[in-house]
Design an enzyme around this catalytic site. Structure first.
Site, PDB file in Angstrom:
ATOM      1  N   MET A  28       0.858  -1.411   0.028  1.00 13.63           N
ATOM      2  CA  MET A  28      -0.138  -0.097  -0.092  1.00 13.63           C
ATOM      3  C   MET A  28       0.891   1.297   0.127  1.00 13.63           C
ATOM      4  SD  MET A  28      -3.619  -1.036   2.172  1.00 13.63           S
ATOM      5  CE  MET A  28      -3.010  -0.830   3.521  1.00 13.63           C
ATOM      6  N   HIS A  32       9.074   1.303   3.324  1.00  9.04           N
ATOM      7  CA  HIS A  32      10.177   1.195   4.108  1.00  9.04           C
ATOM      8  C   HIS A  32      11.199  -0.150   4.104  1.00  9.04           C
ATOM      9  CE1 HIS A  32       7.789  -2.051   6.232  1.00  9.04           C
ATOM     10  NE2 HIS A  32       6.869  -1.331   6.342  1.00  9.04           N
ATOM     11  N   HIS A  35       9.668  -3.578   3.229  1.00 11.79           N
ATOM     12  CA  HIS A  35       9.243  -3.636   1.869  1.00 11.79           C
ATOM     13  C   HIS A  35      10.464  -3.888   1.157  1.00 11.79           C
ATOM     14  CE1 HIS A  35       5.596  -1.073   3.055  1.00 11.79           C
ATOM     15  NE2 HIS A  35       5.025  -2.190   2.848  1.00 11.79           N
ATOM     16  N   GLY A 145       5.104  -9.925   4.326  1.00 13.58           N
ATOM     17  CA  GLY A 145       5.729  -9.942   5.328  1.00 13.58           C
ATOM     18  C   GLY A 145       5.204 -10.639   6.770  1.00 13.58           C
ATOM     19  N   GLN A 146       6.193 -11.243   7.637  1.00 13.29           N
ATOM     20  CA  GLN A 146       5.454 -11.946   8.606  1.00 13.29           C
ATOM     21  C   GLN A 146       4.946 -10.848   9.550  1.00 13.29           C
ATOM     22  OE1 GLN A 146       6.273 -15.654   9.364  1.00 13.29           O
ATOM     23  NE2 GLN A 146       4.435 -14.827   9.964  1.00 13.29           N
ATOM     24  N   MET A 182       9.154  -2.249  11.632  1.00 18.93           N
ATOM     25  CA  MET A 182       8.924  -1.358  10.410  1.00 18.93           C
ATOM     26  C   MET A 182       7.571  -1.357   9.810  1.00 18.93           C
ATOM     27  SD  MET A 182      12.279  -0.294   9.046  1.00 18.93           S
ATOM     28  CE  MET A 182      13.858  -0.518   9.838  1.00 18.93           C
ATOM     29  N   SER A 184       4.543   1.269   7.753  1.00 20.55           N
ATOM     30  CA  SER A 184       4.415   2.560   6.840  1.00 20.55           C
ATOM     31  C   SER A 184       3.488   3.435   8.063  1.00 20.55           C
ATOM     32  CB  SER A 184       3.231   2.174   5.862  1.00 20.55           C
ATOM     33  OG  SER A 184       3.766   1.286   4.979  1.00 20.55           O
TER      34      SER A 184
HETATM   35  O1  PAF Z   1      -0.242  -5.819   3.541  1.00 27.67           O
HETATM   36  C1  PAF Z   1      -0.707  -4.824   3.048  1.00 27.67           C
HETATM   37  O2  PAF Z   1       0.161  -3.820   2.687  1.00 27.67           O
HETATM   38  C2  PAF Z   1      -1.977  -4.983   2.218  1.00 27.67           C
HETATM   39  O3  PAF Z   1      -2.935  -5.471   3.143  1.00 27.67           O
HETATM   40  C3  PAF Z   1      -1.986  -5.812   1.053  1.00 27.67           C
HETATM   41  C4  PAF Z   1      -1.734  -7.108   1.120  1.00 27.67           C
HETATM   42  C5  PAF Z   1      -1.108  -4.852  -0.005  1.00 27.67           C
HETATM   43  C6  PAF Z   1      -3.399  -5.753   0.330  1.00 27.67           C
HETATM   44  O4  PAF Z   1      -3.991  -4.349   0.021  1.00 27.67           O
END
Ligand code: PAF
Length: 278
Positions: A28, A32, A35, A145-146, A182, A184
């Site tokens: 989304m 950071h 990601h 991510g976990q 970490m 967002s």
């Molecule tokens: O983890 C996220 O950022 C969101 O839930 C995802 C998997 C991108 C779905 O919108």
């Protein structure tokens, strides 16, 4: 790096380039290091890496949270370019949802615990958008991510139940030096709140220590509740001690199985989640 905003464009590009393997990192935005670790793993394992950036409105149960979610597309694209990502897919809400989906996905038990319980409709929104993105990108592998341990469980079910032909890769949570996971959302914390934020990690370490000393989960949870009472900056939503595989609450530590401590708390008007697996 190519940046596409429409489904037709990205699909045409992927069809004409027909890479042997496509790694996909759905996000989304407000990227950071967590990601970037997913992106780097995808780059290492696939011929082509796609990152989607889409603040998915259907997974927000709180309009204010949706409005305040950080949006930093330009900066995100720079970060992705530097990391070596090949393709960014950044659609508008209208592109993804020309009409609001009528489909409802019910993940059963997972809907009634933790994130499912406190964010009604959240996993329905996650399930629909991830299924749409999988259909658009058709990845070989998808990276998550976990930190979102329950989301991982939900997407695992989605892949199994809908027979998506891809492998899910789950990567460790990346933490700041003081232990804060970490996220967002961290950038919305005031400097003062950021100073307190490490206590979420501390509360999980305290829980782990007490469990390993032999205390029951009931006692551990009460001690941790006291810890949060001493730190009234936090509004604790839940502190769960669960079996890592099933995410069902446990009464006592089972040394043969992995345990997950899972937390959600509000700090400075920001909802933070984290988990610790041992
Ligand atoms: O983890 C996220 O950022 C969101 O839930 C995802 C998997 C991108 C779905 O919108």
């Amino acid at each position: 790096m190519k940046v596409f905003t429409t489904i037709v464009e990205i699909q045409n590009y992927l069809k004409s380039n027909h890479p042997k393997t496509v790694g996909f990192v759905p996000t989304m935005g407000a990227l950071h290091e967590g990601h970037i670790a997913l992106i780097m793993k995808s780059i290492a394992e696939n011929e082509l890496t796609v990152c989607s950036i889409f603040v998915n409105p259907t997974q927000f149960n709180n309009l204010d949270d949706l409005k305040k979610y950080p949006r930093t597309l330009e900066q995100d694209c720079e970060i992705l370019q530097d990391a070596g990502c090949d393709v960014v897919f950044a659609p508008s809400a209208e592109e993804m949802y020309p009409t609001l989906p009528s489909l409802k996905i019910d993940f059963g038990y997972l809907e009634h615990i933790m994130e499912g319980k406190f964010r009604p409709g959240h996993f329905n929104g996650v399930g629909i958008v991830v299924a749409k993105l999988f259909n658009i990108v058709k990845p070989t592998k998808a990276y998550f991510g976990q930190k979102d341990v329950q989301q991982v469980a939900v997407i695992n079910r989605l892949i199994t139940d809908l027979s998506f032909d891809l492998k899910m890769v789950v990567c460790d949570t990346i933490r700041e030096k003081d232990g804060l996971a970490m996220s967002s959302r961290n950038r919305r914390l005031s400097p003062e709140a950021r100073g307190h934020a490490t206590k979420i990690f501390q509360s999980m370490i305290i829980g782990q220590k007490l469990l390993l000393e032999g205390y029951s989960t009931f006692v551990v949870k009460n001690k941790v509740l006291d810890f949060y009472k001493e730190n009234p900056q936090f509004k604790l939503e839940y502190y769960e001690i669960a079996d890592f595989e099933t995410l069902e609450s446990i009464d006592e530590l089972n040394p043969k199985r992995r345990t997950a401590i899972i937390v959600a708390a509000h700090l400075d008007g920001v909802r933070l989640i984290d988990n610790y697996i041992f």
